[in-house]
Write a protein that holds these residues in place. Structure first.
Motif, mmCIF file in Angstrom:
data_model
loop_
_atom_site.group_PDB
_atom_site.id
_atom_site.type_symbol
_atom_site.label_atom_id
_atom_site.label_comp_id
_atom_site.label_asym_id
_atom_site.label_seq_id
_atom_site.Cartn_x
_atom_site.Cartn_y
_atom_site.Cartn_z
ATOM 1 N N LEU A 10 -78.184 79.507 72.228
ATOM 2 C CA LEU A 10 -78.381 78.569 73.053
ATOM 3 C C LEU A 10 -77.661 78.923 74.968
ATOM 4 C CD1 LEU A 10 -79.698 75.936 74.186
ATOM 5 C CD2 LEU A 10 -77.635 75.111 72.997
ATOM 6 N N LEU A 11 -76.528 79.232 74.246
ATOM 7 C CA LEU A 11 -75.781 79.137 75.858
ATOM 8 C C LEU A 11 -75.778 80.734 76.627
ATOM 9 C CD1 LEU A 11 -73.678 78.470 77.530
ATOM 10 C CD2 LEU A 11 -71.962 79.892 76.180
ATOM 11 N N PHE A 12 -76.532 81.854 76.141
ATOM 12 C CA PHE A 12 -76.109 82.792 76.795
ATOM 13 C C PHE A 12 -77.658 83.440 76.512
ATOM 14 C CE2 PHE A 12 -72.077 84.011 74.771
ATOM 15 C CZ PHE A 12 -71.116 83.961 76.348
ATOM 16 N N TYR A 13 -78.552 82.658 76.299
ATOM 17 C CA TYR A 13 -80.607 83.403 76.228
ATOM 18 C C TYR A 13 -80.990 82.867 76.909
ATOM 19 C CZ TYR A 13 -79.434 87.746 73.571
ATOM 20 O OH TYR A 13 -78.703 89.265 73.091
ATOM 21 N N LEU B 198 -74.948 93.794 75.287
ATOM 22 C CA LEU B 198 -75.666 94.653 75.972
ATOM 23 C C LEU B 198 -76.546 95.555 74.895
ATOM 24 C CD1 LEU B 198 -74.727 96.903 78.458
ATOM 25 C CD2 LEU B 198 -73.391 97.385 77.192
ATOM 26 N N LYS B 199 -76.748 95.620 73.406
ATOM 27 C CA LYS B 199 -77.993 96.443 72.887
ATOM 28 C C LYS B 199 -79.197 96.293 72.664
ATOM 29 C CE LYS B 199 -73.583 98.291 70.163
ATOM 30 N NZ LYS B 199 -73.028 98.141 68.351
ATOM 31 N N SER B 200 -79.415 94.800 72.835
ATOM 32 C CA SER B 200 -80.136 93.936 72.659
ATOM 33 C C SER B 200 -81.011 93.408 73.816
ATOM 34 C CB SER B 200 -79.793 92.748 71.342
ATOM 35 O OG SER B 200 -78.923 91.751 72.341
ATOM 36 N N SER B 201 -80.330 93.165 74.981
ATOM 37 C CA SER B 201 -80.688 92.490 75.637
ATOM 38 C C SER B 201 -79.503 92.783 77.085
ATOM 39 C CB SER B 201 -80.452 90.946 76.034
ATOM 40 O OG SER B 201 -80.741 90.043 74.620
ATOM 41 N N PRO B 202 -80.160 94.009 77.539
ATOM 42 C CA PRO B 202 -79.694 94.272 78.583
ATOM 43 C C PRO B 202 -79.654 93.379 79.749
ATOM 44 C CG PRO B 202 -81.368 95.874 77.504
ATOM 45 C CD PRO B 202 -81.526 94.461 76.626
ATOM 46 N N ASP B 203 -81.089 92.628 80.135
ATOM 47 C CA ASP B 203 -81.330 91.366 81.082
ATOM 48 C C ASP B 203 -79.982 90.512 81.058
ATOM 49 O OD1 ASP B 203 -83.356 93.535 82.235
ATOM 50 O OD2 ASP B 203 -84.769 92.477 81.853
ATOM 51 N N ILE B 204 -79.593 90.203 79.929
ATOM 52 C CA ILE B 204 -78.381 89.533 80.012
ATOM 53 C C ILE B 204 -77.018 89.727 79.720
ATOM 54 C CG2 ILE B 204 -77.424 86.966 78.034
ATOM 55 C CD1 ILE B 204 -80.444 87.117 79.661
ATOM 56 N N ALA B 205 -77.051 91.182 80.283
ATOM 57 C CA ALA B 205 -75.734 92.215 79.671
ATOM 58 C C ALA B 205 -75.113 92.043 81.445
ATOM 59 C CB ALA B 205 -76.306 92.677 79.368
ATOM 60 N N LYS B 206 -76.562 92.262 82.603
ATOM 61 C CA LYS B 206 -76.344 92.299 83.759
ATOM 62 C C LYS B 206 -76.193 91.058 83.966
ATOM 63 C CE LYS B 206 -79.734 96.289 84.348
ATOM 64 N NZ LYS B 206 -81.162 96.425 85.024
ATOM 65 N N LEU B 207 -76.277 89.975 83.781
ATOM 66 C CA LEU B 207 -75.537 88.440 84.423
ATOM 67 C C LEU B 207 -74.182 88.335 83.714
ATOM 68 C CD1 LEU B 207 -76.451 85.704 84.884
ATOM 69 C CD2 LEU B 207 -77.061 85.002 82.740
ATOM 70 N N LEU B 208 -74.173 88.756 83.044
ATOM 71 C CA LEU B 208 -72.488 88.488 82.788
ATOM 72 C C LEU B 208 -71.967 89.549 83.724
ATOM 73 C CD1 LEU B 208 -73.245 88.452 78.397
ATOM 74 C CD2 LEU B 208 -72.609 86.160 80.186
#
Length: 220
Positions: free
Chosen positions: A43-46, A78-88
């Protein structure tokens, strides 16, 4: 795992979905209470952080051990959702700990974990404003470690944060006794509950119920 955009119940005849809830959390203080960390982090990260991606994201982490847990979450994202990793990757990290190493984001401030850590953290976060999102990570363990004094220190810390900051904290459902839980909930404007459902909805391997448990805001 992304949480599907199912409808919440609000009264007997009124519904709203997740997309309509998230904008209402802006400039509020939200506590996420969960019975499974997996669903809470999804919920938080996605959902929550991507919604506020236009803001400056600050993550305050209590202890090097709790940062390590956050780091492991980042590695999986980072492995499953690179776009979310870029946000972090562009998040500013405020760490209460002894190690100045970070594997993602920018180390914004390193605070010595001594008896005055909450005062030093107050000096850092009191400069945040309406364009900022502040996420607390690891802070839920503080009341269980230090008792009543920790609750007083948390209240003093929250008093220093601008009312315009979008603040998010989270804690496990069974972490506190009833009295501490009630005090914690009263420090926030909105309390969301994320729980794994006893039954499963058709077409989903895992199901979670998300709802507004408490709110001082009339349209939430």
């Amino acid at each position: 795992m992304e949480i599907s955009n199912n409808y919440f119940e609000r009264g007997e005849n009124e519904n709203f979905d997740l997309d309509s809830l998230l904008p209402r959390l802006e400039h509020l203080r939200t506590l996420i209470v969960y019975n499974t960390p997996y669903a809470a982090r999804s919920l938080l990260f996605y959902h929550i952080l991507p919604h506020f991606s236009s803001k400056n994201i600050f993550i305050a982490v209590y202890s090097d051990t709790m940062y390590r847990r956050l780091e492991k979450t980042y590695e999986s994202i980072l492995k499953s959702s690179p776009d979310i990793a870029k946000l972090l990757d562009r998040a500013k990290i405020i760490k209460i700990g002894s190690k100045d190493r970070t594997s993602f984001g920018e180390l914004y401030e390193l605070i010595n974990p001594d008896l005055n850590w909450h005062r030093n953290l107050s000096d850092v976060v009191k400069g945040l404003g309406e364009d900022d999102v502040l996420l607390f990570h690891g802070f839920s363990i503080i009341p269980t470690l230090y008792g009543r004094k920790a609750m007083i220190d948390m209240l003093k810390l929250l008093d220093q944060i601008s009312e315009d900051v979008t603040l998010i904290n989270k804690c496990s459902k069974k972490l506190y006794d009833g009295q501490v839980e009630k005090v914690m909930e009263r420090l926030y404007d909105v309390v969301l509950r994320v729980e794994r459902s006893e039954g499963e909805f058709l077409g989903f391997e895992e199901s979670y119920m998300i709802g507004v448990d408490q709110s001082i805001i009339m349209n939430i």
